[in-house]
Design an enzyme around this catalytic site. Sequence first.
Site, PDB file in Angstrom:
ATOM      1  N   LYS A 118     -11.765   0.926  -1.308  1.00  0.00           N
ATOM      2  CA  LYS A 118     -10.765   1.656  -2.089  1.00  0.00           C
ATOM      3  C   LYS A 118     -11.287   1.787  -3.528  1.00  0.00           C
ATOM      4  O   LYS A 118     -12.159   2.605  -3.759  1.00  0.00           O
ATOM      5  CB  LYS A 118      -9.423   0.965  -1.933  1.00  0.00           C
ATOM      6  N   HIS A 131      -5.438  -3.188  -2.405  1.00  0.00           N
ATOM      7  CA  HIS A 131      -5.090  -2.218  -3.448  1.00  0.00           C
ATOM      8  C   HIS A 131      -4.975  -2.883  -4.818  1.00  0.00           C
ATOM      9  O   HIS A 131      -4.520  -2.263  -5.777  1.00  0.00           O
ATOM     10  CB  HIS A 131      -3.795  -1.495  -3.093  1.00  0.00           C
ATOM     11  N   SER A 138       0.790  -1.226   0.000  1.00  0.00           N
ATOM     12  CA  SER A 138       0.000   0.000   0.000  1.00  0.00           C
ATOM     13  C   SER A 138       0.823   1.277   0.000  1.00  0.00           C
ATOM     14  O   SER A 138       0.374   2.298  -0.508  1.00  0.00           O
ATOM     15  CB  SER A 138      -0.949  -0.001   1.192  1.00  0.00           C
TER      16      SER A 138
HETATM   17  C1  LIG Z   1      -3.362  -3.673   2.390  1.00  0.00           C
HETATM   18  C2  LIG Z   1      -4.494  -3.195   3.249  1.00  0.00           C
HETATM   19  N1  LIG Z   1      -5.229  -4.097   3.937  1.00  0.00           N
HETATM   20  C3  LIG Z   1      -6.254  -3.719   4.709  1.00  0.00           C
HETATM   21  C4  LIG Z   1      -6.597  -2.394   4.853  1.00  0.00           C
HETATM   22  C5  LIG Z   1      -7.719  -2.032   5.763  1.00  0.00           C
HETATM   23  O1  LIG Z   1      -8.885  -1.877   5.051  1.00  0.00           O
HETATM   24  P1  LIG Z   1     -10.093  -0.985   5.625  1.00  0.00           P
HETATM   25  O2  LIG Z   1      -9.731   0.428   5.362  1.00  0.00           O
HETATM   26  O3  LIG Z   1     -11.273  -1.458   4.869  1.00  0.00           O
HETATM   27  O4  LIG Z   1     -10.183  -1.298   7.091  1.00  0.00           O
HETATM   28  C6  LIG Z   1      -5.876  -1.426   4.142  1.00  0.00           C
HETATM   29  C7  LIG Z   1      -6.191   0.017   4.172  1.00  0.00           C
HETATM   30  O5  LIG Z   1      -6.686   0.662   4.926  1.00  0.00           O
HETATM   31  C8  LIG Z   1      -4.800  -1.833   3.339  1.00  0.00           C
HETATM   32  O6  LIG Z   1      -4.065  -0.928   2.693  1.00  0.00           O
END
Ligand SMILES: Cc1ncc(COP(=O)(O)O)c(C=O)c1O
Length: 402
Positions: A241, A210, A182
Amino acid sequence: MSRVFDSDLATELEDLERRALRRRLRTIETAHEPYVKVDGREMLMLASNNYLGLASHPEVRRAASDAIARYGVGAGASRLIAGSIEPLHELEREIAGLKGVEAALVFGSGYLANLGAITAIAGPDDAIFSDELNHASLIDGCRLSRARIFIYRHRDIDHLSSLLADAAQARRRLVVTDSVFSMDGDLAPLAEIVDLARKHRAAVMVDEAHGVGVIGPNGAGLAAMLGLEREIDIHIGTLSKALGSYGAYVAGSRTLADFLLNRARSFIYSTGLAPAMAAGASAAIRLIRSAPEIIERLWENAGYFRAGLERIGFKLAPTATPILPVMIGESADAIRLANGLLERGVYVIAIRPPTVPAGTARLRVTPTAAHSRADLDFALAAFESAGRELGLISAAVSRCTP
Ligand SMILES: Cc1ncc(COP(=O)(O)O)c(C=O)c1O
């Protein structure tokens, strides 16, 4: 008593401030569109994960508001307690179809999905192998599971191989990785990970937060791009996202979905996803599958912006996706550049430790499919002027904007 407690916390906050690590919220007064109103000012948004611009797309909005009209706002309770509303089942079918797997189970967020899946699958007798740059929610899931954690160097297959060999006695072995990292935008070596995992009888869990909507056929993610849909044991992805909504899924076999429904504490003990979020995400998936050219637009915009930044003289991390990390180094410099851009009407945020390793503070820039060339040229001009003013790029580099 409470004043002592408060002043203790305030001391910690002051320490963060001194180290240029304090975070603050900014108020957005409009929808997530290319231009947003921030604290009363119009700004070009280049900091969101709304990669396809679907958070404010008319069809996605309509699906969400229709769901509110029909089902109301809240899900009422955990799906196992108050019943499971139809839009969530429809969404799970859409996700399984997109991912090319048997079943999906929707969670309240990506954070909850990662915590719930990892802690359900792994326990004290197990071993987890985790890329050192995995997202915090994967790291926290690993810690909470009480499994033995082996952290391998970023994308380093040889290191992973030697760690897997060290944990042959574990009851279960689980390799966990982001598909698209990310904060760096690079890709996990998924085919090699799958090969190794098979050799060592380890399961593979891939977080496509992502990747989904961004990469692979119809935005199905990196696993689908590599033809590994059936080789990955646990697919994770967020709806928040590229899909423009909120919530997340775990996808894979029907057995996996049933197991998590019975064992994942963040599913069992948390209220079901709101109907509007589910309906919005379903509409987004249908939209991407019927008009995948929106993904091409995202990549074209990202390629254009990346070339512009490099021409100006900024150094980018070796990204393979529309996530563009402009590497700065020191947190204070990254904040100065972000502030310089905010003053010029461009909304970007400095990403600092502990989100990224010390000395690698950066601006994480994300052009979306919704930006026009004029938007991107406006932002490039702002980057150039702020970068020069702060001495972060050399004046000798030729101008990038027409
Ligand atoms: C790779 C990754 N996994 C999980 C999450 C968490 O997702 P959420 O924002 O839906 O809690 C994120 C970003 O916030 C992320 O970048």
